[in-house]
Design a protein around this motif. Structure first.
Motif, mmCIF file in Angstrom:
data_model
loop_
_atom_site.group_PDB
_atom_site.id
_atom_site.type_symbol
_atom_site.label_atom_id
_atom_site.label_comp_id
_atom_site.label_asym_id
_atom_site.label_seq_id
_atom_site.Cartn_x
_atom_site.Cartn_y
_atom_site.Cartn_z
ATOM 1 N N MET A 181 46.367 -3.913 -10.683
ATOM 2 C CA MET A 181 45.190 -3.908 -9.829
ATOM 3 C C MET A 181 45.488 -3.172 -8.528
ATOM 4 O O MET A 181 46.500 -3.426 -7.874
ATOM 5 N N MET A 182 44.584 -2.269 -8.148
ATOM 6 C CA MET A 182 44.720 -1.544 -6.892
ATOM 7 C C MET A 182 44.116 -2.319 -5.730
ATOM 8 O O MET A 182 44.695 -2.410 -4.653
ATOM 9 N N SER A 183 42.910 -2.880 -5.954
ATOM 10 C CA SER A 183 42.223 -3.563 -4.868
ATOM 11 C C SER A 183 41.189 -4.515 -5.440
ATOM 12 O O SER A 183 40.719 -4.352 -6.573
ATOM 13 N N GLU A 184 40.853 -5.510 -4.623
ATOM 14 C CA GLU A 184 39.794 -6.462 -4.963
ATOM 15 C C GLU A 184 38.734 -6.402 -3.873
ATOM 16 O O GLU A 184 39.046 -6.349 -2.684
ATOM 17 N N PHE A 185 37.473 -6.374 -4.289
ATOM 18 C CA PHE A 185 36.358 -6.276 -3.351
ATOM 19 C C PHE A 185 35.555 -7.573 -3.372
ATOM 20 O O PHE A 185 34.687 -7.748 -4.230
ATOM 21 N N PRO A 186 35.837 -8.497 -2.455
ATOM 22 C CA PRO A 186 35.036 -9.717 -2.369
ATOM 23 C C PRO A 186 33.787 -9.459 -1.512
ATOM 24 O O PRO A 186 33.603 -8.371 -0.982
ATOM 25 N N GLY A 187 32.941 -10.445 -1.392
ATOM 26 C CA GLY A 187 31.763 -10.310 -0.543
ATOM 27 C C GLY A 187 30.497 -10.796 -1.198
ATOM 28 O O GLY A 187 29.611 -11.343 -0.542
ATOM 29 N N HIS A 188 30.377 -10.590 -2.514
ATOM 30 C CA HIS A 188 29.191 -11.090 -3.211
ATOM 31 C C HIS A 188 29.243 -12.615 -3.287
ATOM 32 O O HIS A 188 30.325 -13.216 -3.395
ATOM 33 N N THR A 189 28.085 -13.233 -3.243
ATOM 34 C CA THR A 189 28.001 -14.698 -3.318
ATOM 35 C C THR A 189 27.466 -15.168 -4.660
ATOM 36 O O THR A 189 27.145 -16.349 -4.821
ATOM 37 N N GLY A 190 27.345 -14.267 -5.611
ATOM 38 C CA GLY A 190 26.893 -14.610 -6.952
ATOM 39 C C GLY A 190 27.604 -13.750 -7.967
ATOM 40 O O GLY A 190 28.355 -12.823 -7.616
ATOM 41 N N PRO A 191 27.420 -14.025 -9.272
ATOM 42 C CA PRO A 191 28.046 -13.209 -10.310
ATOM 43 C C PRO A 191 27.700 -11.731 -10.144
ATOM 44 O O PRO A 191 26.551 -11.377 -9.870
ATOM 45 N N VAL A 192 28.696 -10.867 -10.313
ATOM 46 C CA VAL A 192 28.484 -9.422 -10.204
ATOM 47 C C VAL A 192 28.172 -8.898 -11.605
ATOM 48 O O VAL A 192 28.970 -9.053 -12.530
#
Length: 655
Positions: A181-192
């Motif tokens: 894994m290169m990076s993780e992008f959090p921020g969403h508050t529901g299923p993507v």
């Protein structure tokens, strides 16, 4: 002279019955925008040519429902994942099974082809992501990191990265070279639900059930902007081929977005419900949606859609200093993908291998080939689209003719407009234009009974009224000149009556509103029912339907008899409101009603339980009465038929 015919911005192309049972997945060919693949609960994968009524090819072999399908870029291979976790790859030109890939322990939720190499990525309910080599029939890498089902996978345009979206609210970026894994992008508050790479720049877009779209910079690994306030969960996004904007398929609408700064360029109303996939071809956006066994396709004319430029009076952009104003949308703001350099070396194409290399020598593959078949149901269209070993460009070509647009509903029809007007057009000959009929829904079952006349919810003319009815009759065309006073007196004839009707309705709504402010929702609904005006009930239900927490069991006992009346109404808006309210009641209260009625009688006296039991019995009796009406209307076509079929499934436990 004849009035010109104005075409639509968006229209429905066709509706087909794609499978014998429910459709569970579908995908559009992105290269041509003309090829459609559907997977169903009947364990089949069917291929269709957009705007053609017949299935081209049906692929069998899966033993459980097909939950994910994907076409490769040249539209020569198709991969399908099933509920059991198996993956099958077919060669469409050879019309045969190519590979069967086993390894996942749960249903396949997402698939994607590598843009250059013969590799497939799969995401599953078991939270694992696997990269498969189609030639060697093996798993190259397994990526772990998500804690819930992986809903979407996309390779970057240069093939070096893989983006994944999951129900754990995260987006992850994987390096195929390093296998990590290169990076993780959090921020969403529901299923993507979906991710999409920009076609040129190092930019990634993700859409979530939290009704937001986020844009991520893949050089700095940080969020660029966030668009909030989508009308529903984001399930389908697509960048324009030149990267100038992002299309978002929303509930019954298409939205066009920019991201630096975030802004909405345009909104186009499209009655496609929950659109499942999008493709762009010939300055037209093709959208497909499915409901039960039906698949509908829609077209949006992008030449009539605003795709770039500055939104008028945008406070975010206007407040920026001149030095910080964003660049022209077509100008790249970040690094460009290097093509065709890939992390996985480009192997020789499978279809160019010899017949012995295509077929695996193992007995397992021989069994797969016997069990999996490609049934060509339309040989003419198959030969037209899939031409193996043919150097001539395939048909339909990449630049096929755009779909013709029908005329606007609110404009004078071409046929009527072509009729000569004796007062003005006597010296100008006008050709007789015919408007082609819209394509009917294609089904394999007998046509349902004729649907009763329904007055549409949106219209630009009064139903049943013609301008000629309000004007004095003229026997001789040459004497068609009217005095202004005569015309106005005819138009005013029904004006006073209409004012009385609207004033009465306004007074009734004021009464219901006053009751609601002083009492509860049940009292206001009772007052609306007592007025004995369905239009007032519809207006009130449209408000209550937006907030499910307002619904109680005693409210259902009052509303259900009114819903039965609404479902039998000739007004489309009344039927839609009735279906929405009934669906909400079935989803929230039917399990409770059936459980209470099935429970053994209690010992002793429990007044509250007895009251609840009485309400449940009353609701059950009313629902049984409505179920017969719903069943009789479930055979209708179009939007009404889909809504009634969904209600019929929800009411199956009543039988």
């Amino acid at each position: 002279m004849a009035t010109p015919v104005v075409t639509k911005t968006a229209w429905k192309l066709q509706e087909i019955v794609a499978h014998a049972s429910n459709v569970s997945s579908l995908v559009l060919g992105k290269a041509s925008g003309r090829l459609l693949a559907t997977g169903g609960d009947d364990c089949r994968v069917n291929l269709w040519s957009i705007n053609k009524p017949n299935c081209i090819m049906s692929l069998t072999g899966h033993t459980s429902p097909v939950e994910s399908v994907r076409l490769n870029t040249p539209e020569e291979l198709i991969v399908a994942g099933s509920q059991s976790g198996s993956i099958r790859v077919w060669d469409l030109e050879a019309a045969k099974i190519l590979r069967t890939l086993m390894g996942h322990k749960a249903n396949i939720c997402s698939l994607d082809f590598h843009p250059y190499g013969e590799f497939v990525a799969s995401g599953s309910q078991d939270t694992n992501i696997k990269l498969w080599d189609i030639r060697r029939k093996g798993c190259v890498f397994r990526y772990r990191g998500h804690s819930q089902a992986v809903r979407c996978l996309r390779f970057s345009p240069d093939g070096k990265w893989l983006a994944s979206a999951a129900d754990d609210h995260t987006v992850k970026l994987w390096d195929l070279t390093a296998g990590k894994m290169m990076s993780e992008f959090p921020g969403h508050t529901g299923p993507v639900n979906v991710v999409e790479f920009h076609p040129n720049e190092y930019l990634l877009a993700s859409g979530s059930s939290d009704r937001t779209i986020r844009f991520w910079d893949l050089e700095k690994f940080q969020v660029v902007s966030c668009i909030e306030g989508e009308p529903g969960p984001v399930r389908s996004v697509l960048f324009n081929p030149d990267g100038c904007c992002l299309y978002s398929g929303c509930q019954d609408s298409l939205r066009v977005y920019g991201w630096e700064p975030e802004r909405c360029f345009d909104v186009v109303l499209v009655s496609w419900g929950k659109v499942a996939d999008l493709a762009v071809c010939n300055d037209q956006l093709i959208g497909v949606a499915f409901s039960q066994s039906n698949v509908s396709s829609y077209v949006v004319d992008l030449t009539r859609v605003t795709r770039t430029g500055t939104v008028a009076q945008d406070p975010v952009q206007d407040s920026w200093p001149p030095a910080q104003q964003p660049a022209h949308p077509s100008a790249p703001l970040r690094r460009i993908y290097e093509r065709p350099s890939t992390a996985c070396s480009k192997p020789q194409r499978v279809k160019q291998n010899s017949e012995s290399e295509r077929r695996s020598p193992s007995s397992e593959d021989d069994r797969d080939e016997r069990e999996s078949r490609a049934e060509i149901q339309n040989a003419e269209e198959y030969n037209e689209i899939f031409q193996p070993k043919n150097s001539i460009s395939r048909t339909p070509p990449r630049r096929s003719e755009p779909f013709p647009a029908p005329p606007e509903d609110d404009m004078v029809s071409a046929k009527e407009a072509a009729k000569p007007n004796p007062a003005t057009d006597s010296q100008f000959p006008v050709p007789n234009l015919e408007v082609p009929p819209r394509p009917p829904a294609v089904t394999s079952t007998p046509a349902p009974k004729a649907e009763p006349t329904i007055i549409p919810a949106t219209r630009n003319e009064p139903i049943g009224l013609k301008a000629s009815d309000f004007l004095p009759a003229v026997k001789i065309p040459q004497q068609a000149e009217l005095v202004d006073e005569d015309a106005m007196s005819q138009i005013r004839k029904g004006h006073d009556t209409m004012c009385v009707v609207l004033t009465s309705r306004h007074k009734n709504l004021d009464t219901v509103r006053a009751v609601w402010t002083t009492g509860d929702i049940k009292t206001s609904v009772d007052s609306a029912v007592a007025i004995n005006d369905l239009s007032v009930v519809v207006d009130l239900l449209n408000i209550v339907n937006q907030k499910a927490s307002l619904w109680k069991l005693d409210l259902c006992t009052t509303v259900l008899p009114q819903i039965e009346k609404l479902l039998q109404s000739k007004y489309e808006s009344y039927v839609q409101t009735g279906c929405t309210s009934l669906k909400l009641i079935l989803q929230r209260f039917l399990p409770l009603i059936t459980d209470i009625l099935a429970a053994p009688p209690s010992v002793g006296v429990d007044i509250s339980r007895e009251e609840r039991l009485h309400k449940c019995r009353l609701c059950y009796k009313q629902l049984k009465s409505i179920s017969g009406l719903v069943k009789s209307k479930s055979g209708l076509s179009g939007r009404h038929g889909s809504a009634f079929r969904e209600l019929h499934l929800l009411m199956a436990s009543l039988d």
